[in-house]
Design a protein around this motif. Sequence first.
Motif, PDB file in Angstrom:
ATOM      1  N   THR A 123      94.905  36.719  32.864  1.00  0.00           N
ATOM      2  CA  THR A 123      94.468  36.339  34.065  1.00  0.00           C
ATOM      3  C   THR A 123      94.310  34.825  34.277  1.00  0.00           C
ATOM      4  O   THR A 123      94.505  34.170  35.309  1.00  0.00           O
ATOM      5  N   GLN A 126      97.824  34.510  35.659  1.00  0.00           N
ATOM      6  CA  GLN A 126      97.973  35.259  36.814  1.00  0.00           C
ATOM      7  C   GLN A 126      96.710  35.601  37.398  1.00  0.00           C
ATOM      8  O   GLN A 126      96.505  36.689  36.877  1.00  0.00           O
ATOM      9  N   PRO A 127      95.871  35.159  38.269  1.00  0.00           N
ATOM     10  CA  PRO A 127      94.451  35.537  38.891  1.00  0.00           C
ATOM     11  C   PRO A 127      94.502  37.005  39.344  1.00  0.00           C
ATOM     12  O   PRO A 127      93.547  37.541  39.350  1.00  0.00           O
ATOM     13  N   LYS A 128      95.813  37.442  39.831  1.00  0.00           N
ATOM     14  CA  LYS A 128      95.770  38.840  40.242  1.00  0.00           C
ATOM     15  C   LYS A 128      95.761  39.983  39.330  1.00  0.00           C
ATOM     16  O   LYS A 128      95.230  41.246  39.558  1.00  0.00           O
ATOM     17  N   VAL A 129      95.781  39.677  38.173  1.00  0.00           N
ATOM     18  CA  VAL A 129      95.688  40.704  37.060  1.00  0.00           C
ATOM     19  C   VAL A 129      94.395  41.048  36.714  1.00  0.00           C
ATOM     20  O   VAL A 129      93.949  41.892  36.352  1.00  0.00           O
ATOM     21  N   PHE A 130      93.361  40.284  37.248  1.00  0.00           N
ATOM     22  CA  PHE A 130      92.146  40.170  37.014  1.00  0.00           C
ATOM     23  C   PHE A 130      91.600  41.711  37.148  1.00  0.00           C
ATOM     24  O   PHE A 130      90.794  42.178  36.336  1.00  0.00           O
ATOM     25  N   THR A 131      91.693  42.166  38.362  1.00  0.00           N
ATOM     26  CA  THR A 131      91.079  43.579  38.723  1.00  0.00           C
ATOM     27  C   THR A 131      91.527  44.697  37.760  1.00  0.00           C
ATOM     28  O   THR A 131      90.969  45.522  37.391  1.00  0.00           O
TER      29      THR A 131
END
Length: 163
Positions: A123, A126-131
């Motif tokens: 995360t 790459q913040p999009k991995v958070f979900t």
Amino acid sequence: MSEAGHGCPPAAAFFGFIGAAAALVFSNMGAAYGTAKSGVGIAAVGVLRPELIMRSIIPTVMAGILGIYGLIVAVILAGQIGQQSYPYYLGFAHLSAGLAMGLSGLAAGICIGVVGDAGVRATAQQPKVFTGFILILIFAEALALYGLIVALILSGKTASGGC
């Protein structure tokens, strides 16, 4: 055989108490591992992206909940163990309840720790991995919930008749 020919066997309570201990100990082992392993990832994220520290604490909180599940089962089991009219049937039911909760909590804690460590690091990059990371943690926590449900069902068993 019971002592002096009456009452239930005193050894039956041993199994019930081991079940209560197993629920707490194994769940806490899972919680400790999950906390430690995800804490390593949080420390690594804190060096690179300190603003993400609070968001990265989620796996640690989820790991801590495992210990609470084990505590709940241990208290329920310990409250049902009595000196009078406690047959082997209940002792074995409580042992299996404790093992179901404890080992499920241990497995969930290992999963939360591994996913938590890798997830907070991913995360940070790459913040999009958070979900997706949070969804995997939820599925890992569900493993402990399954153990809790089975433990509660087993702890509600009653022995028909006497010893």
